[in-house]
Design a protein around this motif. Structure first.
Motif, PDB file in Angstrom:
ATOM      1  N   ARG A   1       0.867  -1.081   0.092  1.00 47.83           N
ATOM      2  CA  ARG A   1       0.035   0.067   0.083  1.00 47.83           C
ATOM      3  C   ARG A   1       0.765   1.265   0.135  1.00 47.83           C
ATOM      4  O   ARG A   1       0.524   2.147  -0.805  1.00 47.83           O
ATOM      5  N   VAL A   2       1.780   1.279   0.979  1.00 47.40           N
ATOM      6  CA  VAL A   2       2.780   2.333   1.025  1.00 47.40           C
ATOM      7  C   VAL A   2       3.516   2.522  -0.461  1.00 47.40           C
ATOM      8  O   VAL A   2       3.885   3.681  -0.816  1.00 47.40           O
TER       9      VAL A   2
ATOM     10  N   GLN B   1       2.786   2.102  -3.551  1.00 46.17           N
ATOM     11  CA  GLN B   1       2.246   2.261  -4.607  1.00 46.17           C
ATOM     12  C   GLN B   1       2.625   3.557  -5.298  1.00 46.17           C
ATOM     13  O   GLN B   1       2.595   4.410  -4.581  1.00 46.17           O
ATOM     14  N   GLY B   2       3.515   3.461  -6.483  1.00 45.23           N
ATOM     15  CA  GLY B   2       4.002   4.793  -6.893  1.00 45.23           C
ATOM     16  C   GLY B   2       3.168   5.241  -7.941  1.00 45.23           C
ATOM     17  O   GLY B   2       2.021   4.967  -8.189  1.00 45.23           O
ATOM     18  N   ALA B   3       3.520   6.212  -8.757  1.00 47.77           N
ATOM     19  CA  ALA B   3       2.886   6.838  -9.631  1.00 47.77           C
ATOM     20  C   ALA B   3       2.757   5.954 -10.943  1.00 47.77           C
ATOM     21  O   ALA B   3       4.037   5.491 -11.135  1.00 47.77           O
ATOM     22  N   ALA B   4       2.101   6.096 -11.944  1.00 45.58           N
ATOM     23  CA  ALA B   4       2.438   5.291 -13.363  1.00 45.58           C
ATOM     24  C   ALA B   4       3.032   6.611 -14.086  1.00 45.58           C
ATOM     25  O   ALA B   4       3.206   7.585 -13.844  1.00 45.58           O
TER      26      ALA B   4
ATOM     27  N   LEU C   1       0.906   6.980   4.504  1.00 46.70           N
ATOM     28  CA  LEU C   1       0.237   5.639   4.728  1.00 46.70           C
ATOM     29  C   LEU C   1       0.989   5.029   5.615  1.00 46.70           C
ATOM     30  O   LEU C   1       0.483   4.025   6.395  1.00 46.70           O
TER      31      LEU C   1
ATOM     32  N   ARG D   1      -5.482   3.977   6.999  1.00 49.38           N
ATOM     33  CA  ARG D   1      -5.997   5.382   6.251  1.00 49.38           C
ATOM     34  C   ARG D   1      -6.814   5.039   5.095  1.00 49.38           C
ATOM     35  O   ARG D   1      -6.291   4.053   4.255  1.00 49.38           O
ATOM     36  N   GLU D   2      -8.107   5.542   4.857  1.00 49.56           N
ATOM     37  CA  GLU D   2      -8.949   5.395   3.797  1.00 49.56           C
ATOM     38  C   GLU D   2      -8.568   6.342   2.672  1.00 49.56           C
ATOM     39  O   GLU D   2      -8.369   6.070   1.540  1.00 49.56           O
TER      40      GLU D   2
ATOM     41  N   LEU E   1      -1.536   9.717 -12.153  1.00 50.29           N
ATOM     42  CA  LEU E   1      -2.298   9.108 -11.292  1.00 50.29           C
ATOM     43  C   LEU E   1      -3.711   8.800 -11.964  1.00 50.29           C
ATOM     44  O   LEU E   1      -4.029   9.730 -12.630  1.00 50.29           O
TER      45      LEU E   1
ATOM     46  N   TRP F   1      -7.549  11.079  -2.701  1.00 49.63           N
ATOM     47  CA  TRP F   1      -6.832   9.909  -3.156  1.00 49.63           C
ATOM     48  C   TRP F   1      -7.534   8.877  -2.277  1.00 49.63           C
ATOM     49  O   TRP F   1      -7.327   8.585  -1.166  1.00 49.63           O
TER      50      TRP F   1
ATOM     51  N   SER G   1      -7.306   4.259  -2.650  1.00 55.92           N
ATOM     52  CA  SER G   1      -7.137   2.930  -3.061  1.00 55.92           C
ATOM     53  C   SER G   1      -6.298   3.080  -4.194  1.00 55.92           C
ATOM     54  O   SER G   1      -6.396   2.615  -5.320  1.00 55.92           O
ATOM     55  N   GLY G   2      -5.259   4.111  -4.324  1.00 55.35           N
ATOM     56  CA  GLY G   2      -4.619   4.449  -5.593  1.00 55.35           C
ATOM     57  C   GLY G   2      -5.207   5.148  -6.702  1.00 55.35           C
ATOM     58  O   GLY G   2      -4.470   5.301  -7.863  1.00 55.35           O
TER      59      GLY G   2
END
Lengths: 489, 424
Positions: free
Chosen positions: A63-64, A66-69, B335, B341-342, B370, B396, B398-399
């Motif tokens: 989760r931490v 996760q980067g950017a595309a 995070l 955190r949501e 993103l 933001w 879940s990505g």
């Protein structure tokens, strides 16, 4: 890090263990070791403890982490400058209320939105950008709004039309998904039935001859259903050049196609079909003073020209119906001047003439016929200005139930005098249901000057009269139009 | 339980309130008079004037559900305490009762009750861990095939154990697995979060206040009204960067993201109202508010409470916006500090909206990007930006991003005034 000890690698192994369950599949040593490295102590002792600890740690890392595309392709060109000033804040709010549906208006918000957009385009200002997607959605559903949206929306709407395939009709260039309205070939040859008919309607408005040629090119391969739709679509931009094609269609295998073609040819007074009808009629009708003989029978040629047995109005005999159809398809020019003709004419002839005038659109005939037959078609066939000129004639002679139809057939906006005349006529009506139906037309087209008249009318009504509510709705709609007119002069 | 759910709507209840140990309210049932319902949290014990023989009756359960799910809506006693600290007069439209004087303010009794509560929670949390152990022993594939009752039962045991936040997550995960190709990743990740909460709870004595604060939010152990008065304060001029509303079962919840111009910190304001009611924080996006916020313990960005004493000192402002890479860096730190955190705020500078690989993206000049959340339609953004670079404030989750506000980077040269950031 190698594949099996990186977080993604460890995670995949963990998922495969957890899916099956530790009862069935042991936890691989690399997973235990990998998690131990990350977490700092070796989890355990039971397999499920390892899995839960691994899940807690790895899920957090994932989760931490996760980067950017990253995108390397070209960034699409932004739209050019619109160049126009925005409308006033009040005007923008008005449009917002209508588009968001916060305001409920008799007859729906579409006529008012159309009014707003046309005025906006005339002022040379631009509508608020935040409302454009909703406007485009409205106009995608309600085609009548499209010209106004394009006119007022300007460069932004044209650009948005290229971004969303659903709004392609608004785009100023063909988008990447389908050909635009000016690029006929692709849509006509390969589009869906609905898309093709839409394209055909639009093309006929721009270049009717080219549209018909496209139709002729593909005619042989069309299904019966599509052929009938195509012929009906040719009503737009109908002209003498279409006659040859339509005459041939009178011999089509499918009845629906033949009927549609005959209907269109009947609307072309110079066509051979119209001439044939004239001949038939001359054999049956003489005068004035009028003497009418009903046809004994219908031969094959008449059937080919579109005379049918079915579809007769109520309480009309078959032979009378034949006569009406024939008179309805004959050119109006074969008769004497309408004022003389209609005077003391039998009803069969009148009904035939109404059909003919509804197709051929002749103001003099409409004027004469409105005195005896208040048919909305007599107004609908005329250009809006002529229809508005003749509406008073219709209103003067029409019984109450016919009012709604006449008003609906007269496009707005009505000039002040005409609007007030309409209100006066409605007040004189005695049948409440007829007045109710007519009010929708009033709300859409009347001039704002009638608000005062309507308010006086409301005041004069009894307190419990439901008509008060209906009239309040009309004044509501009109006052919104008035506000629009003030904000967008 | 289902019957209780049906009653757990704000509109069926009146005179709601809670103290340290009691939650009470009147429920409009099928009788002529509303039923007086009281739940004693230390038991828990339920008292209700309805004629039902079931124990606990559905009204008691419903009241509990309402309280745990919308704790801040019921806890209007908290708002009154806030009013106190801000030195303002009492709010005229407080829907709840002001706090009943606790019969005995006895610190020993309070400490005992707290210990009892923590013990109840611990047993529930232990049970969850055993249940999760069973899950992974038998395999997730089997879990996925279970009916909703499988998740609901564990959830209701967690509610009984006074861990309602965790209960809500357990209850909700079942419905999220259907129709997804990556369901196993989603389920295992969620299990990981629960396990992390279990371990954090066990070791809570050793954790800092912030982490315990975040853990409590995740578990559903809400802060009581009188605790708010004791919170630390943070004064700044705050830009209202973005606002987002959700409606769930007739209760509207609103998240207002504030950005402190001097401190550079983000703070979250939370408001609740019954559908049709008014929300307390009604600030326009872009306005600048001078205020002293009470800050809940937790990792950045923390939850804050706005007092009565604040004033609007500006409009049309934006938070400081960054590149995508910088935003992702900050998100990673946040995070890591609060893994439960949501949603988090981001403000991206000079991004364009573009379509690629079947998704919409916000891409900055460096090419980093993103994705927008799949439920979000990009048309309003496109219409407002015209495809030009813009500053976008988003949540933001879940990505993926949920845009909240946008301001064009280069307003049209013909614009008469700088366009306010437009809320989306």
């Amino acid at each position: 890090m190698s594949g099996t000890t990186s977080v993604p690698g460890l995670w995949d192994r963990l998922v495969s263990v957890a899916l099956v369950g530790t009862e069935r599949k042991p936890v691989p040593d690399e997973l235990v070791a990998g998690v131990g490295t990350l977490v700092g102590d070796v989890p355990g002792p039971r397999a499920e403890d390892v899995v839960l600890t691994a899940a807690a740690a790895l899920a957090t890392y994932r989760r931490v982490g996760q980067g950017a595309a990253h995108g390397d392709g070209p960034v699409p060109a932004p739209m050019g400058d619109d160049g126009r000033q925005p409308v006033s804040a009040a005007a923008g709010q008005l449009l917002g209320l209508l588009v968001d549906g916060h305001v409920r208006v008799l007859g729906g918000p579409v006529p008012l939105i159309d009014d707003w957009l046309r005025r906006c385009a005339a002022t040379g200002r631009r509508p608020p950008e935040r409302l454009l997607p909703a406007l485009l959605d409205h106009a995608t559903r309600v085609r009548a709004l499209r010209p106004a949206v394009v006119a007022a929306g300007g460069a932004t709407v044209a650009w948005l039309g290229r971004q969303n395939p659903a709004w392609e009709w608004a785009a100023d260039e063909p988008s990447r998904t389908e050909g635009g309205p000016t690029d006929g070939g692709d849509v006509w040859r390969t589009g869906t039935s609905a898309a093709r008919m839409a394209w055909l309607g639009e093309r006929r408005a721009v270049d009717p001859g080219d549209a018909r040629r496209q139709v002729e090119d593909t005619w042989k391969g069309e299904s019966a259903k599509d052929r009938a739709l195509i012929v009906a679509a040719l009503r737009a931009g109908l002209g003498p050049d279409d006659e040859a094609f339509l005459e041939a269609a009178l011999d089509d295998r499918a009845a629906a196609v033949r009927v549609a073609a005959a209907d269109l040819l009947a609307g072309l007074p110079t066509s051979a079909l119209a001439g044939r009808m004239a001949e038939r009629v001359r054999a049956l009708v003489a005068g004035p003073p009028w003497r009418v003989a009903l046809p004994e029978s219908i031969d094959a040629a008449a059937r080919r020209d579109g005379v049918v047995d079915t579809g007769a109005p109520a309480a009309t005999g078959k032979r009378t119906w034949w006569l009406i159809q024939m008179v309805g398809a004959a050119p109006l020019s074969i008769w004497p001047a309408p004022a003389d003709a209609v005077d003391r004419a039998p009803s069969d002839l009148v009904r035939g003439w109404v059909r003919a005038a509804g197709r051929q659109g002749d103001a003099d005939w409409s004027r004469a016929l409105l005195r005896v037959a208040p048919d909305p078609a007599l107004l609908a066939a005329l250009p809006p200005g002529a229809a508005r000129d003749l509406l008073p004639v219709g209103l003067e002679h029409a019984p109450d139930p016919a009012l709604a139809g006449l008003l609906a057939a007269t496009p707005g906006p009505w000039p002040e005098l005409l609007s007030r005349w309409v209100v006066q006529r409605l007040r004189a009506a005695t049948q409440a249901a007829a007045v109710d139906r007519a009010l929708v037309g009033l709300a859409g087209a009347a001039d704002v000057a009638t608000i005062a008249d309507l308010e006086r009318w409301i005041d004069d009504l009894e307190k419990h009269d439901h008509l008060r509510v209906a009239l309040a709705h009309v004044t509501h709609a009109l006052s919104i139009r008035h506000a629009i007119a003030q904000e967008l002069p | 339980m289902k019957a209780a759910r049906g009653l757990a709507h704000r509109r069926t209840w009146s005179e709601l309130g809670c103290t340290d140990t009691l939650v009470f309210g009147r429920c409009q049932g099928s009788g002529r008079l509303p039923y007086q319902v009281t739940v004693d949290l230390t038991g828990p014990a339920y008292r209700c004037t309805c004629p039902s023989r079931k124990f606990p009756c559905k009204h008691g359960l419903a009241l509990l559900l309402l309280w745990v799910e919308h704790g801040d809506a019921v806890g209007d006693v908290g708002e009154a305490a806030v009013a106190d600290f801000a030195r303002a007069r009492p709010r005229p439209t407080a829907p709840g009762r002001t706090e009943k004087a606790a019969p005995v303010v006895d610190p020993e009794a309070q400490a005992r009750r707290r210990a009892e509560r923590e013990a109840t929670m611990s047993s529930g949390i232990d049970e969850l861990e055993r249940w999760m152990g069973d899950l992974v022993r038998q395999g997730l594939a089997g879990a996925r095939r279970q009916p909703y009752a499988f998740w609901d039962e564990m959830a209701s045991r967690l509610v009984d154990a006074q861990v309602p936040g965790l209960a809500e997550r357990v209850r909700g995960i079942g419905g999220q697995l259907a129709g997804r190709l990556d369901w196993a990743d989603v389920l295992l990740a969620e299990i990981g979060r629960w396990e992390l909460a279990v371990r954090a709870w066990r070791g809570r004595e050793r954790l800092g206040d912030d982490l315990v604060g975040d853990l409590r939010v995740f578990l559903g152990w809400h802060r009581r009204g009188d605790e708010v008065a004791a919170l630390p304060r943070l004064a700044d001029t705050w830009v209202v960067a973005g606002v987002r509303q959700d409606e769930l079962e007739q209760v509207v919840s609103q998240r207002t993201w504030l950005y402190g111009e001097a401190t550079g910190r983000w703070v979250l304001l939370l408001d609740f109202a019954a559908a049709g009611g008014t929300l307390r924080t009604a600030q326009t996006v872009g306005s600048v508010v001078e205020a002293e916020l009470a800050i809940h313990p937790g990792a950045d960005p923390p939850r804050g409470v706005l007092g009565e004493d604040h004033r609007v000192v500006g409009t049309g402002a934006l938070p400081a916006a960054t590149t995508v890479a910088a935003a992702v860096d900050r998100l990673a730190g946040e995070l890591a500090a609060n893994p439960w955190r949501e949603r988090l705020p981001v403000a991206l500078a000079d991004v364009v909206v573009l379509h690629d690989h079947d998704r919409w993206w916000l891409q900055d000049p460096a090419g980093d990007r993103l994705p927008l959340r799949r439920v979000v339609e990009p048309w309003l953004l496109l219409s407002l930006t015209g495809g030009r670079p813009a500053t976008v404030v988003a949540e933001w989750e879940s990505g993926a991003l949920h845009p909240l506000a946008v301001a064009p980077s280069n307003p049209s040269a013909l614009a008469v005034r700088l366009a306010d950031p437009v809320p989306l």
